[in-house]
Design a protein around this motif. Structure first.
Motif, PDB file in Angstrom:
ATOM      1  N   ASP A   7       0.866  -1.179   0.000  1.00 16.56           N
ATOM      2  CA  ASP A   7       0.000   0.000   0.000  1.00 16.56           C
ATOM      3  C   ASP A   7       0.905   1.231   0.000  1.00 16.56           C
ATOM      4  O   ASP A   7       1.896   1.275   0.747  1.00 16.56           O
ATOM      5  CB  ASP A   7      -0.908  -0.005   1.240  1.00 16.56           C
ATOM      6  N   ASP A  12      -2.237   3.321   6.232  1.00 18.32           N
ATOM      7  CA  ASP A  12      -3.065   2.153   5.926  1.00 18.32           C
ATOM      8  C   ASP A  12      -2.287   0.860   6.140  1.00 18.32           C
ATOM      9  O   ASP A  12      -2.847  -0.141   6.606  1.00 18.32           O
ATOM     10  CB  ASP A  12      -3.566   2.230   4.481  1.00 18.32           C
ATOM     11  N   ARG A  13      -0.998   0.867   5.783  1.00 15.54           N
ATOM     12  CA  ARG A  13      -0.177  -0.329   6.015  1.00 15.54           C
ATOM     13  C   ARG A  13      -0.091  -0.637   7.504  1.00 15.54           C
ATOM     14  O   ARG A  13      -0.251  -1.789   7.935  1.00 15.54           O
ATOM     15  CB  ARG A  13       1.234  -0.136   5.456  1.00 15.54           C
ATOM     16  N   ASP A  57      -3.322  -3.000  -2.132  1.00 15.93           N
ATOM     17  CA  ASP A  57      -4.175  -1.850  -2.400  1.00 15.93           C
ATOM     18  C   ASP A  57      -4.328  -1.730  -3.914  1.00 15.93           C
ATOM     19  O   ASP A  57      -3.368  -1.954  -4.659  1.00 15.93           O
ATOM     20  CB  ASP A  57      -3.509  -0.594  -1.826  1.00 15.93           C
ATOM     21  N   THR A  85      -9.457  -2.000  -0.973  1.00 12.26           N
ATOM     22  CA  THR A  85      -9.716  -0.858  -1.839  1.00 12.26           C
ATOM     23  C   THR A  85     -10.813   0.031  -1.264  1.00 12.26           C
ATOM     24  O   THR A  85     -11.556  -0.383  -0.365  1.00 12.26           O
ATOM     25  CB  THR A  85     -10.129  -1.348  -3.238  1.00 12.26           C
ATOM     26  N   THR A  86     -10.900   1.231  -1.799  1.00 10.59           N
ATOM     27  CA  THR A  86     -11.958   2.156  -1.388  1.00 10.59           C
ATOM     28  C   THR A  86     -13.168   2.056  -2.300  1.00 10.59           C
ATOM     29  O   THR A  86     -14.172   2.736  -2.081  1.00 10.59           O
ATOM     30  CB  THR A  86     -11.424   3.601  -1.423  1.00 10.59           C
ATOM     31  N   LYS A 105     -11.838  -0.997   2.138  1.00  6.11           N
ATOM     32  CA  LYS A 105     -11.238  -0.363   3.302  1.00  6.11           C
ATOM     33  C   LYS A 105     -12.334   0.271   4.149  1.00  6.11           C
ATOM     34  O   LYS A 105     -13.315   0.802   3.628  1.00  6.11           O
ATOM     35  CB  LYS A 105     -10.229   0.706   2.870  1.00  6.11           C
TER      36      LYS A 105
END
Length: 252
Positions: A7, A12-13, A57, A85-86, A105
């Motif tokens: 990512d 986020d990681r 990601d 993912t978003t 996410k």
């Protein structure tokens, strides 16, 4: 179990790594993570069978998650890939690459943990998969049925055993003894006297030869070609149905 986290967002990681540590603590298991800021960094360091799963990601600067997964499949066709993912926009492209799972996410951690539960079960089954053992050059070798591509008679007294990583060994095992052992597992098919193939690695089957994924061919019994093709197609249908059912359960 070891996981890769890919990512371009450091936060986020770190958040995912913390969730994985929480899962490991709840399940009393050892877990390690390797973090990568992009797909190229993962591919440069990647070794087949190194990770229980790779978290990718999709939206990253440079190499996208889908492109990374496509390149990763060239190195390790069975690596479990979990997209984070978003957006669900790329779900169809992701699953065309035989992705293990696709998680948005921000989804409650229970959704991630449910996917990890199934992954842990799969990992346990892999560890319990039978192995074909033999001696080659005075060294005992064990090849998992999952990685065993073919067994072929060479010369009068030897077998050549090939695996998914391109390794080949010669051994003095008799063909009949190996055929008897592998016949208990429906992924293996005798193409002709002296040739056994793992159907998971078959790309196509014609009237005179069997084409393997990634290149290479094996001869087959031309008089039984129709029946052999039928066996392969039936196996492929069962495998596809099992994979589809597994995907359906993960998405619930």
């Amino acid at each position: 179990m070891r996981f890769a986290i890919v990512d371009d967002d450091r936060r986020d990681r770190e958040h995912l790594a913390e969730l994985l540590r929480e899962y490991a603590a709840v399940n009393r298991m050892e877990l390690e993570t390797d973090e990568f800021p992009g797909g190229r960094e993962l591919l440069d360091a990647y070794r087949p069978l190194a990770y229980a799963a790779v978290f990718l990601d999709i939206y990253m600067d440079g190499m996208s998650g889908v492109d990374t997964a496509r390149a990763l499949r060239e190195l390790d066709r069975r690596a479990p890939i979990i997209f984070l993912t978003t957006s669900m926009e790329h779900m169809s492209a992701a699953f065309s690459l035989h992705t293990y799972d696709y998680i948005e996410k921000g989804t409650p951690k229970e959704r991630l943990f449910r996917s990890l539960d199934e992954l842990l079960n799969v990992h346990t089954r892999l560890l319990n998969t039978p192995r074909l053992t033999f001696v080659s050059n005075r060294t005992e070798i064990g090849v998992s049925y999952l990685d065993l591509v073919s067994v072929c008679t060479v010369g009068r007294n030897y077998l050549e055993i090939a695996d998914a990583e391109g390794e080949r060994w010669k051994t003095r095992l008799s063909f009949s003894s190996v055929e008897k052992e592998l016949s208990r597992d429906d992924r293996f098919l005798t193409l002709m006297r002296g040739v056994i193939v793992n159907l998971d690695y078959v790309e196509d089957m014609g009237e005179k030869q069997c084409v393997l994924r990634g290149g290479g061919t094996l001869p087959l019994n031309i008089h039984g070609a129709k029946e052999l093709r039928s066996c392969w197609r039936n196996y492929a249908v069962r495998a596809a149905r099992a994979e589809a059912e597994s995907d359906r359960r993960r998405r619930q």
